[in-house]
Design a protein around this motif. Structure first.
Motif, PDB file in Angstrom:
ATOM      1  N   PRO A 113     -79.683  20.989  19.194  1.00 46.63           N
ATOM      2  CA  PRO A 113     -79.076  21.021  17.854  1.00 46.63           C
ATOM      3  C   PRO A 113     -79.521  22.264  17.099  1.00 46.63           C
ATOM      4  O   PRO A 113     -80.661  22.712  17.238  1.00 46.63           O
ATOM      5  CB  PRO A 113     -79.606  19.758  17.182  1.00 46.63           C
TER       6      PRO A 113
ATOM      7  N   TRP B  73     -73.579  17.945  13.653  1.00 48.63           N
ATOM      8  CA  TRP B  73     -74.706  18.533  14.377  1.00 48.63           C
ATOM      9  C   TRP B  73     -74.884  17.927  15.773  1.00 48.63           C
ATOM     10  O   TRP B  73     -75.344  18.601  16.680  1.00 48.63           O
ATOM     11  CB  TRP B  73     -75.989  18.372  13.563  1.00 48.63           C
ATOM     12  N   SER B  74     -74.517  16.676  15.958  1.00 41.89           N
ATOM     13  CA  SER B  74     -74.694  16.066  17.279  1.00 41.89           C
ATOM     14  C   SER B  74     -73.600  16.484  18.253  1.00 41.89           C
ATOM     15  O   SER B  74     -73.830  16.555  19.465  1.00 41.89           O
ATOM     16  CB  SER B  74     -74.728  14.543  17.160  1.00 41.89           C
ATOM     17  N   ASN B  75     -72.407  16.790  17.733  1.00 34.10           N
ATOM     18  CA  ASN B  75     -71.267  17.106  18.607  1.00 34.10           C
ATOM     19  C   ASN B  75     -71.011  18.597  18.760  1.00 34.10           C
ATOM     20  O   ASN B  75     -70.068  18.986  19.467  1.00 34.10           O
ATOM     21  CB  ASN B  75     -70.004  16.417  18.090  1.00 34.10           C
TER      22      ASN B  75
ATOM     23  N   GLN C  17     -73.520  21.836  19.586  1.00 29.49           N
ATOM     24  CA  GLN C  17     -74.906  22.232  19.820  1.00 29.49           C
ATOM     25  C   GLN C  17     -74.981  23.555  20.581  1.00 29.49           C
ATOM     26  O   GLN C  17     -74.020  23.964  21.241  1.00 29.49           O
ATOM     27  CB  GLN C  17     -75.640  21.138  20.608  1.00 29.49           C
TER      28      GLN C  17
END
Length: 360
Positions: A125, A238-240, A242
């Protein structure tokens, strides 16, 4: 394969990531359709309430991901087609789909689609400071630009939200009335009076935003059509997105749909302002500018972005759970969270006023 229908399941407190045995068995049957050997299979995520899951596979051909898509097969076909288009045609940094032994992109089993993709590693991330957030916005703009021209495969359901903006605003206005009625019905609960103090104002704001949308260039913009606008991710963050090999990678494309792209940007902005607990004009300006560098925003589209930002989005998103179990939802914790959302919402208006002429 046996005629099994995959259904949603309940989580188990004693197991961190729980997947029913029959689905794990089905997953192993699905893997037999691929030309690799699996050494280890690890469940990494589920959408149990919808019947979806992801496994990481260690294979003789490197790490892979196996996904059980929770949506209707025709809808999943739309997103798989988009993933194939982005990799093969646009050379975008999204995970490549691994074909089956028969050259297919997916396997249908249990009434749902399954597919295998490359597992991208290492992924990390990016920072949540302003510079990291700008990078996230720039990558989003790149993604939107790359999705233009996508035509779904035969048999795919056309997933489009492009023409549904007015209905979405109307739905929000109707739900405000639901929230009001529930707060009145449970007036003795700690959060009810706080909600009742602001609900009329927020309903008026949605009504005003709907009127502004109908008077804007929205109807002219959508005449360009689905393929010209391309796809919005619908769950970007932010999780998808990176940092990985050679730059930023975007993953989890299951929910992509045709839309005005700034819907993703609006969600990113409102979510970040909620995280900061106040609206910050520098952050908002820099996020929009970073996106604009990768995917230019016209003055007409900017106007629609401002209208979408004017909605009480985060309040509405939080309150939607109220209709499920109001007697549990309207507690003291909710009262404190709603107070925080109200304060954040109040700080929004000077920022929107400051940026309203930025694109003129």
């Amino acid at each position: 394969m046996k005629e099994i229908v995959i259904l949603p399941w309940e989580e188990r407190e004693d197991i961190k990531i729980y997947i029913p045995d029959y689905i794990n068995t089905l997953a192993k049957e699905v893997i037999k359709n691929y030309n690799f050997q699996v050494y280890n299979m690890e469940a990494v995520a589920t959408k149990s309430e919808q019947g979806g899951a992801i496994w990481k596979l260690s294979t003789n051909k490197g790490p892979k991901s196996l996904k059980l898509l929770h949506r209707r097969p025709t809808r999943s076909l739309f997103s798989l087609g988009a993933q194939r288009y982005l990799v093969d045609v646009k050379r975008a940094r999204v995970p490549a789909i691994v074909k089956t032994k028969n050259g297919q992109d997916f396997i249908e089993a249990g009434g749902k689609l399954w597919f295998v993709a490359e597992w991208i590693e290492p992924l990390a991330p990016i920072s949540k400071d302003l510079e990291g957030t700008k990078q996230l916005c720039y990558t989003l703009g790149q993604f939107h630009a790359q999705t233009r021209g996508y035509v779904p495969p035969n048999g795919a359901e056309i997933a489009s939200r492009l023409y549904k903006w007015p209905k979405k605003y109307e739905k929000m206005m109707n739900k405000m009335d639901w929230f009001r009625n529930l707060a009145k019905a449970y007036r003795e609960m700690p959060a009810s009076s706080i909600i009742l103090n602001v609900i009329d104002q927020y309903e008026d704001e949605v009504r005003t935003s709907l009127s502004r949308l109908n008077q804007s260039k929205y109807l002219d913009l959508i005449k360009k059509g689905n393929e010209e606008w391309g796809l919005a991710h619908q769950d970007y963050g932010w999780s998808n997105a990176q940092m990985g090999p050679n730059g930023m990678w975007i993953i989890d494309l299951d929910g992509v749909a045709y839309d005005l792209p700034i819907r993703d940007l609006r969600k990113l902005i409102t979510g970040k302002m909620a995280e900061l607990n106040k609206w910050d004009v520098t952050w908002v300006r820099e996020m929009i500018k970073a996106y604009h560098k990768a995917n230019p925003i016209s003055p007409e589209l900017y106007e629609v972005l401002l209208i979408d930002l004017s909605l009480p989005n985060e309040f509405y998103r939080f309150m939607k759970d109220m209709v499920l179990e109001p007697e549990l939802f309207l507690n003291q914790t909710t009262a404190e969270l709603v107070n925080s959302l109200i304060m954040t919402e109040q700080s929004k208006w000077p920022v929107l006023k400051a940026i309203q002429n930025d694109w003129r």
